[in-house]
Design a protein around this motif. Structure first.
Motif, mmCIF file in Angstrom:
data_model
loop_
_atom_site.group_PDB
_atom_site.id
_atom_site.type_symbol
_atom_site.label_atom_id
_atom_site.label_comp_id
_atom_site.label_asym_id
_atom_site.label_seq_id
_atom_site.Cartn_x
_atom_site.Cartn_y
_atom_site.Cartn_z
ATOM 1 N N HIS A 1 0.335 -0.003 -5.650
ATOM 2 C CA HIS A 1 0.361 1.021 -4.776
ATOM 3 C C HIS A 1 -0.463 2.286 -5.259
ATOM 4 C CE1 HIS A 1 1.802 4.109 -2.191
ATOM 5 N NE2 HIS A 1 2.095 5.038 -3.026
ATOM 6 N N TYR B 1 5.149 4.566 2.001
ATOM 7 C CA TYR B 1 5.174 3.986 3.448
ATOM 8 C C TYR B 1 3.770 3.530 3.669
ATOM 9 C CZ TYR B 1 9.936 4.722 3.744
ATOM 10 O OH TYR B 1 11.338 5.031 3.525
ATOM 11 N N THR C 1 1.076 -1.512 1.579
ATOM 12 C CA THR C 1 1.962 -2.968 1.491
ATOM 13 C C THR C 1 2.762 -2.701 0.057
ATOM 14 O OG1 THR C 1 0.690 -3.964 3.126
ATOM 15 C CG2 THR C 1 2.030 -5.168 1.681
ATOM 16 N N LYS D 1 5.613 -0.459 0.197
ATOM 17 C CA LYS D 1 6.754 -0.900 0.871
ATOM 18 C C LYS D 1 7.717 -1.894 0.238
ATOM 19 C CE LYS D 1 4.526 0.131 5.290
ATOM 20 N NZ LYS D 1 3.738 -0.514 6.398
#
Length: 129
Positions: A56, A94, A97, A100
Motif C-alpha cells: 500500500h 481505502y 486494494t 483495503k
C-alpha cells in the motif's frame, strides 16, 4: 524483525504485489510499515499485514501526489470553491486494494466493544440500577 520474518513477508509481498517485487525501495517501505503494524495485535497474520501495508505504501508513493485524498467542491453560478476534506487517521488505506486488504485483517482482529455482566457502583448510588 529478524531475517526469517523478512523472508516470510517478502513471500507474501511478491505474491500480492508482483508489480513491486523487484522495486529497490522495498526495504525502506518495509521499515516504514513496521512502525505502523503491531505484531502483537495481528498475531499470526502479522506477516500478511506487513506485506499488504508495505505494498500500500509503495503504491501510494508511486502516485506522486496525483490522488491525495477526498476533495469537496461547491459551485454557485460562476463561482466554484474546492477544498480538501479533513482526513481521518489511516483514511489513505481505502485508496488502494492493498490498503483495503490490510484493513480487512485489522478489522477482523478487532474485538469491538465487549460488555460483561455486573453494574457500575456509581450508578447504584444514583438509584438507576
Amino acid at each position: 524483525m529478524d531475517s526469517r520474518d523478512s523472508e516470510r513477508i517478502k513471500v507474501y509481498f511478491d505474491a500480492v504485489a508482483p508489480a513491486f517485487a523487484s522495486d529497490a525501495r522495498y526495504p525502506v517501505f518495509l521499515e516504514i510499515a513496521e512502525d505502523r503494524c503491531d505484531r502483537g495485535y495481528f498475531g499470526e497474520s502479522w506477516t500478511k499485514a506487513m506485506a499488504y501495508l508495505t505494498a500500500h505504501l509503495m503504491e501510494m508513493s508511486s502516485r506522486n501526489g496525483s490522488e491525495s485524498g477526498p476533495v469537496t467542491s461547491r459551485r454557485e453560478g460562476d463561482i466554484s470553491v474546492t477544498f480538501a476534506a479533513a482526513e481521518q487517521n489511516d483514511s489513505d488505506l481505502y485508496m488502494t486494494t492493498f490498503g483495503k486488504m490490510y484493513l480487512a485483517l485489522l478489522n477482523g482482529r478487532s474485538p469491538g466493544v465487549v460488555l460483561s455482566g455486573g453494574h457500575i457502583p456509581e450508578m447504584m448510588s444514583w438509584g438507576h440500577c
